[in-house]
Scaffold this motif. Structure first.
Motif, PDB file in Angstrom:
ATOM      1  N   GLU A  66      26.245  16.196  -7.891  1.00  0.00           N
ATOM      2  CA  GLU A  66      26.768  16.146  -6.517  1.00  0.00           C
ATOM      3  C   GLU A  66      27.654  17.365  -6.240  1.00  0.00           C
ATOM      4  OE1 GLU A  66      26.559  13.112  -4.057  1.00  0.00           O
ATOM      5  OE2 GLU A  66      24.720  13.516  -5.167  1.00  0.00           O
ATOM      6  N   ALA A  67      28.551  17.655  -7.190  1.00  0.00           N
ATOM      7  CA  ALA A  67      29.476  18.779  -6.998  1.00  0.00           C
ATOM      8  C   ALA A  67      28.703  20.095  -6.923  1.00  0.00           C
ATOM      9  CB  ALA A  67      30.488  18.821  -8.143  1.00  0.00           C
ATOM     10  N   LYS A  68      27.677  20.223  -7.757  1.00  0.00           N
ATOM     11  CA  LYS A  68      26.915  21.474  -7.763  1.00  0.00           C
ATOM     12  C   LYS A  68      26.105  21.613  -6.471  1.00  0.00           C
ATOM     13  CE  LYS A  68      24.278  24.631 -10.480  1.00  0.00           C
ATOM     14  NZ  LYS A  68      23.520  24.923 -11.682  1.00  0.00           N
ATOM     15  N   TYR A  69      25.554  20.508  -6.006  1.00  0.00           N
ATOM     16  CA  TYR A  69      24.803  20.506  -4.742  1.00  0.00           C
ATOM     17  C   TYR A  69      25.687  21.074  -3.619  1.00  0.00           C
ATOM     18  CZ  TYR A  69      22.074  18.437  -0.862  1.00  0.00           C
ATOM     19  OH  TYR A  69      21.338  18.230   0.282  1.00  0.00           O
ATOM     20  N   ASP A  70      26.934  20.582  -3.564  1.00  0.00           N
ATOM     21  CA  ASP A  70      27.867  21.050  -2.524  1.00  0.00           C
ATOM     22  C   ASP A  70      28.242  22.518  -2.737  1.00  0.00           C
ATOM     23  OD1 ASP A  70      27.775  18.539  -1.518  1.00  0.00           O
ATOM     24  OD2 ASP A  70      29.818  17.967  -2.076  1.00  0.00           O
ATOM     25  N   TYR A  71      28.540  22.867  -3.978  1.00  0.00           N
ATOM     26  CA  TYR A  71      29.019  24.217  -4.283  1.00  0.00           C
ATOM     27  C   TYR A  71      27.970  25.265  -3.894  1.00  0.00           C
ATOM     28  CZ  TYR A  71      30.639  28.244  -6.948  1.00  0.00           C
ATOM     29  OH  TYR A  71      31.040  29.501  -7.301  1.00  0.00           O
ATOM     30  N   VAL A  72      26.731  25.014  -4.306  1.00  0.00           N
ATOM     31  CA  VAL A  72      25.649  25.969  -4.024  1.00  0.00           C
ATOM     32  C   VAL A  72      25.505  26.178  -2.521  1.00  0.00           C
ATOM     33  CG1 VAL A  72      23.125  26.214  -4.067  1.00  0.00           C
ATOM     34  CG2 VAL A  72      24.350  25.574  -6.147  1.00  0.00           C
ATOM     35  N   ARG A  73      25.560  25.102  -1.758  1.00  0.00           N
ATOM     36  CA  ARG A  73      25.363  25.218  -0.312  1.00  0.00           C
ATOM     37  C   ARG A  73      26.558  25.876   0.385  1.00  0.00           C
ATOM     38  NH1 ARG A  73      22.112  22.115  -2.450  1.00  0.00           N
ATOM     39  NH2 ARG A  73      20.080  21.570  -1.590  1.00  0.00           N
ATOM     40  N   GLN A  74      27.763  25.574  -0.101  1.00  0.00           N
ATOM     41  CA  GLN A  74      28.949  26.214   0.499  1.00  0.00           C
ATOM     42  C   GLN A  74      28.900  27.737   0.293  1.00  0.00           C
ATOM     43  OE1 GLN A  74      31.440  24.872   2.228  1.00  0.00           O
ATOM     44  NE2 GLN A  74      31.204  22.672   1.907  1.00  0.00           N
ATOM     45  N   VAL A  75      28.592  28.138  -0.940  1.00  0.00           N
ATOM     46  CA  VAL A  75      28.546  29.579  -1.235  1.00  0.00           C
ATOM     47  C   VAL A  75      27.387  30.232  -0.477  1.00  0.00           C
ATOM     48  CG1 VAL A  75      28.186  31.283  -3.073  1.00  0.00           C
ATOM     49  CG2 VAL A  75      29.673  29.320  -3.474  1.00  0.00           C
ATOM     50  N   ASP A  76      26.246  29.549  -0.425  1.00  0.00           N
ATOM     51  CA  ASP A  76      25.088  30.095   0.289  1.00  0.00           C
ATOM     52  C   ASP A  76      25.388  30.276   1.775  1.00  0.00           C
ATOM     53  OD1 ASP A  76      23.503  30.333  -1.867  1.00  0.00           O
ATOM     54  OD2 ASP A  76      22.146  28.684  -1.404  1.00  0.00           O
ATOM     55  N   ALA A  77      26.038  29.295   2.373  1.00  0.00           N
ATOM     56  CA  ALA A  77      26.343  29.389   3.806  1.00  0.00           C
ATOM     57  C   ALA A  77      27.278  30.572   4.070  1.00  0.00           C
ATOM     58  CB  ALA A  77      26.977  28.093   4.292  1.00  0.00           C
ATOM     59  N   HIS A  78      28.315  30.688   3.251  1.00  0.00           N
ATOM     60  CA  HIS A  78      29.277  31.801   3.374  1.00  0.00           C
ATOM     61  C   HIS A  78      28.553  33.151   3.291  1.00  0.00           C
ATOM     62  CE1 HIS A  78      32.489  34.543   2.194  1.00  0.00           C
ATOM     63  NE2 HIS A  78      32.026  34.631   0.975  1.00  0.00           N
ATOM     64  N   SER A  79      27.718  33.309   2.263  1.00  0.00           N
ATOM     65  CA  SER A  79      27.055  34.605   2.080  1.00  0.00           C
ATOM     66  C   SER A  79      25.994  34.852   3.162  1.00  0.00           C
ATOM     67  CB  SER A  79      26.449  34.710   0.683  1.00  0.00           C
ATOM     68  OG  SER A  79      25.527  33.674   0.478  1.00  0.00           O
ATOM     69  N   HIS A  80      25.310  33.796   3.616  1.00  0.00           N
ATOM     70  CA  HIS A  80      24.292  34.003   4.649  1.00  0.00           C
ATOM     71  C   HIS A  80      24.909  34.332   6.002  1.00  0.00           C
ATOM     72  CE1 HIS A  80      21.383  32.434   1.754  1.00  0.00           C
ATOM     73  NE2 HIS A  80      20.457  32.930   2.530  1.00  0.00           N
ATOM     74  N   TRP A  81      26.042  33.715   6.329  1.00  0.00           N
ATOM     75  CA  TRP A  81      26.711  34.066   7.593  1.00  0.00           C
ATOM     76  C   TRP A  81      27.043  35.561   7.609  1.00  0.00           C
ATOM     77  CZ3 TRP A  81      29.754  28.914   7.682  1.00  0.00           C
ATOM     78  CH2 TRP A  81      29.315  28.131   8.750  1.00  0.00           C
ATOM     79  N   ILE A  82      27.683  36.021   6.524  1.00  0.00           N
ATOM     80  CA  ILE A  82      28.108  37.432   6.493  1.00  0.00           C
ATOM     81  C   ILE A  82      26.900  38.356   6.421  1.00  0.00           C
ATOM     82  CG2 ILE A  82      29.428  39.139   5.186  1.00  0.00           C
ATOM     83  CD1 ILE A  82      31.285  36.855   4.332  1.00  0.00           C
TER      84      ILE A  82
END
Lengths: 163, 366
Positions: A66-82
């Motif tokens: 669960e924690a990894k699922y969230d972590y991957v998506r949070q980091v992906d969203a941050h990097s994709h926005w920028i």
């Protein structure tokens, strides 16, 4: 500067600043705790297995996933926005070289802006509603919008005619 | 067709120590340094680190089989350190190149940033400083840890990295403020970029757009086909690893460690191929703008552009092929990375050579 260029540059700058602020907030307030939870849960799973407590091991492994699922998506969203914001800003400066009418260029620019803002957002929302079909569909639709807009842009560059 | 912009035009848009020159020079230097660091990391650290992770998991399985909870705890302590070592180096590589891209991008929009020359120079210097300190801080996190830190979870290196990140944000906000002033006055702060229509610019522009499109399509394919599948596989492999180790079946547990490594490899190469091809596409487009300032002969500018575009394609394609062809593909990808670095340094030299000829009355490069 044309309206399409302005839309891309202003939208890109706003999206980049937002993505960075989000990343800073995440790094300071959330990331360390999430990484601790991931590492701790995985270690706990193995420790419970060593202690012959299979149910606890399974629960700890679930917590890790669960924690990894969230972590991957949070980091992906941050990097994709920028990342998408940077592409928008660069394209904004070049958009005069996209050989379509200004109204069509504005449609492309708007598609890029909407897709680039909504795609990472739909990814982040999945951390609150794991596996929600509507959010997956939103991610597919918004990323598809970005792909179509980029394909149209590449086509516009290819239509470039010498002065 | 002129490959080098007219000196008078360049003089007015690319003055010595101007904000634009600082950003172009610093941006390319950051990208080249980040690429070099990435190549060193891929050749000397990445595979050894993966081996360390596998060895730690095998040892953890043995400890589970022996029912030794204390040993498991110690092994995971060392595994955390191995993962942090890898993660901070990847992050340093990514952030150094990202800051370089942003610097080049800011150089591009300088005519639309209506601020005083002194303010723009200061902002450019602050941005390059922040872009350098951010990856340095990230790199040091693994080595400095929490030594002498006043905080429970954040060390001095993290504080350095976060402060540098905040500095970048402040500069971006100030640049956005300058852009807002342009929108009100509609007057360019400095002459626009030369309207160059050279072969190099067109090749970098269209090549860059195609690379970005390829990267988008690959990302969509990976997300649709493998993202969720890989997440389910990871949990299933770990579950099987723990269960078999508990049952003292170490052969199966060790086989699952190998599966875990293969899965991690599959994810890593897909993500690396996706991110690298898009980043290179963007870099190609950014570099198309600095071509008028690269003071090399037309023939050499064209050669370096070809080398650059070839490297931009070779690196992500062969990273992707690493799963099928192993170290051979990895080696070719590293050569692609080297081609990019050499071409970037050549362009940097071209910009540097131009610096010494600002006052020349006319002419192009030898």
């Amino acid at each position: 500067m044309t309206g399409s260029s302005r839309l891309l540059i202003i939208g890109g700058l706003a999206l980049a600043a937002f993505g960075m602020l989000y990343g800073l907030h995440y790094a300071v307030f959330v990331e360390h705790q999430t990484l601790d939870q991931m590492g701790g849960s995985l270690a706990q799973a193995f420790q419970s297995a060593a202690g012959r407590h299979p149910e606890q091991a399974h629960a700890a492994l679930y917590s890790y996933a669960e924690a990894k699922y969230d972590y991957v998506r949070q980091v992906d969203a941050h990097s994709h926005w920028i990342g998408l914001a940077m592409i928008m800003i660069v394209l904004g400066v070049l958009f005069g070289r996209v050989n379509f009418s200004e109204s069509f260029r504005q449609a492309i620019a708007l598609s890029l802006l909407v897709g680039s803002a909504v795609f990472p957002l739909s990814v982040i929302l999945q951390t609150y509603h794991h596996g929600a079909t509507i959010l997956k569909a939103l991610a597919v639709a918004s990323s598809g919008l970005v792909i179509l807009a980029m394909a149209a842009t590449a086509w516009g560059f290819a239509r470039l005619r010498p002065n | 067709m002129s490959a080098v912009a007219k000196p008078s035009s360049i003089h007015s848009t690319f003055a010595p120590m101007s904000a634009r020159r600082l950003l172009v020079f610093g941006g390319i230097a950051l990208v080249a340094a980040g690429m070099f660091f990435g190549d060193i990391f891929a050749v000397f650290i990445l595979h050894q680190n993966a081996g360390g992770q596998g060895a730690a998991l095998i040892a953890a399985n043995q400890a589970v089989a022996a029912g030794d909870e204390t040993a498991v705890s110690k092994i995971f302590g060392s595994l955390g350190s191995i993962l942090e070592d890898r993660g901070t180096k990847v992050d340093a590589h990514v952030h150094m190149i990202g800051a370089g891209y942003l610097a080049l991008m800011l150089a591009l929009v300088q005519p639309f940033v209506v601020l005083s020359i002194k303010t723009k120079k200061t902002l450019a210097a602050l941005f390059i400083t922040g872009g350098t300190l951010l990856p340095v801080g990230i790199f040091l996190i693994h080595y400095v840890g929490l030594a002498r830190s006043p905080f429970a979870a954040i060390g001095w290196a993290s504080i350095l990295a976060d402060s540098a990140g905040a500095l970048l944000i402040i500069v971006l906000i100030a640049e956005a403020w300058g852009f807002r002033r342009y929108l009100r006055t509609r007057e360019l702060a400095e002459p626009a970029l030369p309207d160059d229509n050279s072969w190099e610019r067109r090749a970098l522009l269209s090549g860059g757009a195609l690379l970005i499109l390829l990267g988008f399509l690959h990302g969509a394919w990976y997300a649709g086909e493998y993202l969720y599948q890989h997440e389910r596989m990871e949990t299933a492999i770990l579950q099987s690893m723990i269960s078999t180790a508990s049952a003292n079946d170490l052969n199966t547990a060790t086989a699952q460690v190998a599966n875990f490594g293969n899965l991690a490899g599959a994810r890593a190469v897909n993500i690396a191929a996706h991110s690298h091809i898009i980043e290179f596409g963007l870099l190609a487009m950014l570099l198309s703008f600095v071509q008028p300032y690269v003071f090399l002969s037309t023939r050499w500018k064209r050669r370096w552009t070809q080398v650059l575009l070839a490297g931009f394609l070779i690196l992500p394609v062969f990273v992707f092929l690493e799963l099928q062809f192993g170290l051979l593909a990895g080696g070719i990808a590293d050569i692609g990375g080297l081609m990019i670095i050499v071409a970037l340094v050549a362009m940097l030299v071209g910009i540097f050579r131009y610096t010494g000829r600002l006052d020349a009355p006319a002419g192009g490069a030898a």
